[in-house]
Write a protein that holds these residues in place. Structure first.
Motif, PDB file in Angstrom:
ATOM      1  N   ASN A  16       0.822  -1.220   0.000  1.00  0.00           N
ATOM      2  CA  ASN A  16       0.000   0.000   0.000  1.00  0.00           C
ATOM      3  C   ASN A  16       0.850   1.261   0.000  1.00  0.00           C
ATOM      4  N   PHE A  17       2.044   1.178  -0.561  1.00  0.00           N
ATOM      5  CA  PHE A  17       2.991   2.294  -0.501  1.00  0.00           C
ATOM      6  C   PHE A  17       3.613   2.507  -1.868  1.00  0.00           C
ATOM      7  N   ILE A  18       3.598   3.753  -2.336  1.00  0.00           N
ATOM      8  CA  ILE A  18       4.215   4.116  -3.613  1.00  0.00           C
ATOM      9  C   ILE A  18       5.415   5.006  -3.316  1.00  0.00           C
ATOM     10  N   VAL A  19       6.588   4.570  -3.749  1.00  0.00           N
ATOM     11  CA  VAL A  19       7.813   5.320  -3.474  1.00  0.00           C
ATOM     12  C   VAL A  19       7.872   6.582  -4.322  1.00  0.00           C
ATOM     13  N   ASP A  20       8.220   7.695  -3.680  1.00  0.00           N
ATOM     14  CA  ASP A  20       8.424   8.975  -4.357  1.00  0.00           C
ATOM     15  C   ASP A  20       9.868   9.002  -4.856  1.00  0.00           C
ATOM     16  N   GLU A  21      10.061   8.720  -6.131  1.00  0.00           N
ATOM     17  CA  GLU A  21      11.416   8.613  -6.649  1.00  0.00           C
ATOM     18  C   GLU A  21      12.166   9.933  -6.601  1.00  0.00           C
ATOM     19  N   SER A  22      11.441  11.050  -6.672  1.00  0.00           N
ATOM     20  CA  SER A  22      12.118  12.344  -6.620  1.00  0.00           C
ATOM     21  C   SER A  22      12.732  12.601  -5.258  1.00  0.00           C
ATOM     22  N   SER A  23      12.270  11.901  -4.216  1.00  0.00           N
ATOM     23  CA  SER A  23      12.800  12.138  -2.869  1.00  0.00           C
ATOM     24  C   SER A  23      14.198  11.568  -2.694  1.00  0.00           C
ATOM     25  N   TRP A  24      14.605  10.665  -3.569  1.00  0.00           N
ATOM     26  CA  TRP A  24      15.942  10.092  -3.424  1.00  0.00           C
ATOM     27  C   TRP A  24      17.012  11.173  -3.544  1.00  0.00           C
ATOM     28  N   GLY A  25      16.779  12.123  -4.474  1.00  0.00           N
ATOM     29  CA  GLY A  25      17.748  13.200  -4.617  1.00  0.00           C
ATOM     30  C   GLY A  25      17.547  14.290  -3.600  1.00  0.00           C
ATOM     31  N   ALA A  26      16.271  14.514  -3.194  1.00  0.00           N
ATOM     32  CA  ALA A  26      15.974  15.609  -2.268  1.00  0.00           C
ATOM     33  C   ALA A  26      16.344  15.264  -0.839  1.00  0.00           C
ATOM     34  N   ILE A  27      16.223  13.984  -0.471  1.00  0.00           N
ATOM     35  CA  ILE A  27      16.496  13.563   0.895  1.00  0.00           C
ATOM     36  C   ILE A  27      17.490  12.402   0.812  1.00  0.00           C
ATOM     37  N   GLY A  28      18.760  12.732   0.694  1.00  0.00           N
ATOM     38  CA  GLY A  28      19.749  11.705   0.424  1.00  0.00           C
ATOM     39  C   GLY A  28      20.569  11.273   1.609  1.00  0.00           C
ATOM     40  N   THR A  29      20.267  11.761   2.809  1.00  0.00           N
ATOM     41  CA  THR A  29      21.102  11.448   3.971  1.00  0.00           C
ATOM     42  C   THR A  29      20.679  10.170   4.666  1.00  0.00           C
ATOM     43  N   ALA A  30      19.440   9.761   4.486  1.00  0.00           N
ATOM     44  CA  ALA A  30      18.941   8.563   5.168  1.00  0.00           C
ATOM     45  C   ALA A  30      18.641   7.498   4.113  1.00  0.00           C
TER      46      ALA A  30
ATOM     47  N   ARG B  81      15.880   4.680   4.330  1.00  0.00           N
ATOM     48  CA  ARG B  81      14.463   5.006   4.329  1.00  0.00           C
ATOM     49  C   ARG B  81      14.012   5.438   2.949  1.00  0.00           C
ATOM     50  N   PHE B  82      12.713   5.233   2.701  1.00  0.00           N
ATOM     51  CA  PHE B  82      12.099   5.670   1.459  1.00  0.00           C
ATOM     52  C   PHE B  82      10.924   6.576   1.801  1.00  0.00           C
ATOM     53  N   TRP B  83      10.732   7.595   0.977  1.00  0.00           N
ATOM     54  CA  TRP B  83       9.584   8.484   1.143  1.00  0.00           C
ATOM     55  C   TRP B  83       8.562   8.178   0.063  1.00  0.00           C
ATOM     56  N   GLY B  84       7.283   8.384   0.394  1.00  0.00           N
ATOM     57  CA  GLY B  84       6.253   8.140  -0.593  1.00  0.00           C
ATOM     58  C   GLY B  84       4.860   8.237  -0.018  1.00  0.00           C
ATOM     59  N   TRP B  85       3.877   7.783  -0.809  1.00  0.00           N
ATOM     60  CA  TRP B  85       2.468   7.894  -0.471  1.00  0.00           C
ATOM     61  C   TRP B  85       1.921   6.528  -0.061  1.00  0.00           C
ATOM     62  N   ASN B  86       0.882   6.536   0.787  1.00  0.00           N
ATOM     63  CA  ASN B  86       0.264   5.266   1.174  1.00  0.00           C
ATOM     64  C   ASN B  86      -1.260   5.381   1.111  1.00  0.00           C
ATOM     65  N   ASN B  87      -1.914   4.214   1.109  1.00  0.00           N
ATOM     66  CA  ASN B  87      -3.379   4.181   1.217  1.00  0.00           C
ATOM     67  C   ASN B  87      -3.793   3.295   2.386  1.00  0.00           C
ATOM     68  N   GLU B  88      -2.991   3.323   3.438  1.00  0.00           N
ATOM     69  CA  GLU B  88      -3.248   2.503   4.621  1.00  0.00           C
ATOM     70  C   GLU B  88      -4.423   3.046   5.437  1.00  0.00           C
ATOM     71  N   VAL B  89      -5.044   2.152   6.190  1.00  0.00           N
ATOM     72  CA  VAL B  89      -6.091   2.525   7.139  1.00  0.00           C
ATOM     73  C   VAL B  89      -5.632   2.097   8.524  1.00  0.00           C
TER      74      VAL B  89
ATOM     75  N   PRO C   4      -9.130  -0.580  -3.063  1.00  0.00           N
ATOM     76  CA  PRO C   4      -8.847   0.668  -2.361  1.00  0.00           C
ATOM     77  C   PRO C   4      -8.438   1.773  -3.328  1.00  0.00           C
ATOM     78  N   PRO C   5      -8.504   3.024  -2.898  1.00  0.00           N
ATOM     79  CA  PRO C   5      -7.992   4.123  -3.722  1.00  0.00           C
ATOM     80  C   PRO C   5      -6.486   3.967  -3.896  1.00  0.00           C
ATOM     81  N   VAL C   6      -5.953   4.522  -4.959  1.00  0.00           N
ATOM     82  CA  VAL C   6      -4.514   4.552  -5.126  1.00  0.00           C
ATOM     83  C   VAL C   6      -3.912   5.357  -3.968  1.00  0.00           C
ATOM     84  N   ALA C   7      -2.684   5.008  -3.571  1.00  0.00           N
ATOM     85  CA  ALA C   7      -2.024   5.731  -2.487  1.00  0.00           C
ATOM     86  C   ALA C   7      -1.997   7.225  -2.797  1.00  0.00           C
ATOM     87  N   ARG C   8      -2.210   8.057  -1.744  1.00  0.00           N
ATOM     88  CA  ARG C   8      -2.337   9.490  -1.972  1.00  0.00           C
ATOM     89  C   ARG C   8      -2.141  10.288  -0.693  1.00  0.00           C
TER      90      ARG C   8
END
Length: 391
Positions: A145-159, A162-170, A189-193
């Motif tokens: 239920n998690f979509i990785v934000d590929e643009s965050s790899w360059g923006a947040i490169g110290t950790a 970890r991966f940043w992205g969207w989820n559709n969890e309840v 379910p809706p797409v992660a958002r």
């Protein structure tokens, strides 16, 4: 008056609108507003007051999710100077103390850190959906239920772990038991958002928008069976796709949609009503077409008035040659917009008429019983302050 702000929390209790948190853009930089104060707007008189808060005050938070249940404001998640959060804070707003408490030692598994998520309040439960945040590699590998934000790899490169992205969890939090659970959902379910809007009608939770689609999708989760369904709506008319909008239940079967940021980047000022019985959208006219809003709040006030506060009326995304920067330029708002959603009762019509014509009826106001006179004087004050325009 409350400071101009966006991304804040607001809720109505009785005749008072409470406003907490949020942020401003100052010279292109996001400034998070204090978490040790709460603003109260008297919906009868139009006056603002500020209350100091104490106790275990939350850190300065941006894009947290605030929910109001039985006299208590619960704030979960958000982003602070230390990164994304999965902490829960609560404060009783009815005892006059305004003392924060950090919720700890909860049973179950706390959701991963996130912001821009939403919450349904249902049967003494807080039910959270979606959001943007970070997960470990193991969590991502074990989560469908998690979509990785590929643009965050360059923006947040110290950790790198970890991966940043969207989820559709309840996730469900029950304050009485101080316990988290994650129900197993069925259906599609809706797409992660994130940056979507949600509202509750009885035991059904609705979510719409927050994704890059030309028209607005709407999904429903049965909060008894935990079954998702996407609602099929007629081909037209349909609201355009958007994010950072509001969706509010105004009757047992009607949802009220206002504003947001369109998929082409324009702030919106349109109003739509969704009928959950017929599954149809209906656009409605209103006097605030010249006041677009995004990242605002909407709460149900007196006589089913929809009270919109704050937000941004302009939104310019800064870009460089590689990627979209995460610090947008915004023009924040501090005014109140009121939408009438149903005919007013006779008493309300009389109060408003006297309030608008106080100079003509000053002598007659003095004849009224004390309690009635107190209400009328508040309405007079409301209109003297330049009352928010009604539709």
């Amino acid at each position: 008056m409350a400071r101009l702000r966006s991304g804040h929390t607001a809720f109505a209790d009785g005749k008072v609108l409470y406003v907490w948190g949020g942020c401003q853009s100052v010279n292109g930089e996001e400034v998070i507003l204090p978490s040790d104060e709460i603003w109260l707007y008297d919906m009868e008189s139009g006056g603002w007051s500020r209350e100091a808060m104490k106790g275990e005050v939350p850190p300065l938070l941006s894009q947290a999710c605030g929910s109001y249940l039985q006299g208590t404001l619960h704030v979960f998640g958000g982003c602070s100077s230390g990164g994304h959060s999965n902490q829960m804070y609560s404060v009783n707003v009815q005892d006059g103390e305004f003392s924060w408490r950090r919720v700890s030692d909860a049973a179950g598994t706390t959701p991963s850190p996130r912001d821009k998520h939403s919450c349904w309040v249902n049967r003494d439960r807080l039910i959270y959906f979606g959001g943007y945040g970070c997960k470990t590699i193991r969590e991502v590998n074990n989560n469908q239920n998690f979509i990785v934000d590929e643009s965050s790899w360059g923006a947040i490169g110290t950790a790198f772990f970890r991966f940043w992205g969207w989820n559709n969890e309840v996730h469900v939090y029950e304050p009485e038991e101080n316990a988290w659970t994650e129900p197993v959902t069925q259906g599609s379910p809706p797409v992660a958002r994130a940056s979507h809007a949600s509202a509750c009608l009885g035991d059904r939770g609705y979510v719409c928008g927050g994704t890059e689609t030309s028209s607005l999708d709407i999904h429903c989760l049965d909060l008894d069976t935990w079954t998702w369904s996407q609602i099929d709506t007629p081909a037209a008319p349909l609201p355009v796709g958007r994010s950072l909008h509001t969706l509010t239940a105004v009757t047992d079967h009607t949802l009220f949609l206002f504003g947001g940021l369109g998929v082409t980047g324009q702030p919106l000022s349109d109003v739509w009503e969704f009928d959950a019985q017929t599954c149809e959208w209906r656009e409605r006219a209103h006097p605030h077409k010249d006041k677009p809003r995004l990242w605002h709040t909407a709460a149900l006030g007196n006589d089913n008035d929809l009270v919109v506060f704050g937000g941004s009326c302009e939104y310019t995304v800064l870009m460089d040659s590689i990627t979209i920067l995460r610090s947008p330029v915004q023009k924040h708002c501090g005014d109140v917009l009121i939408f009438q959603t149903q005919p007013y009762p006779l008493l309300r019509l009389c109060e408003d008429t006297v309030g608008r014509n106080a100079s003509l009826l000053r002598e007659q106001v003095a004849w009224l019983p004390a309690k009635v006179r107190e209400v009328i004087l508040k309405r007079i004050s409301f209109y003297k302050k330049g009352a928010p325009q009604h539709d």
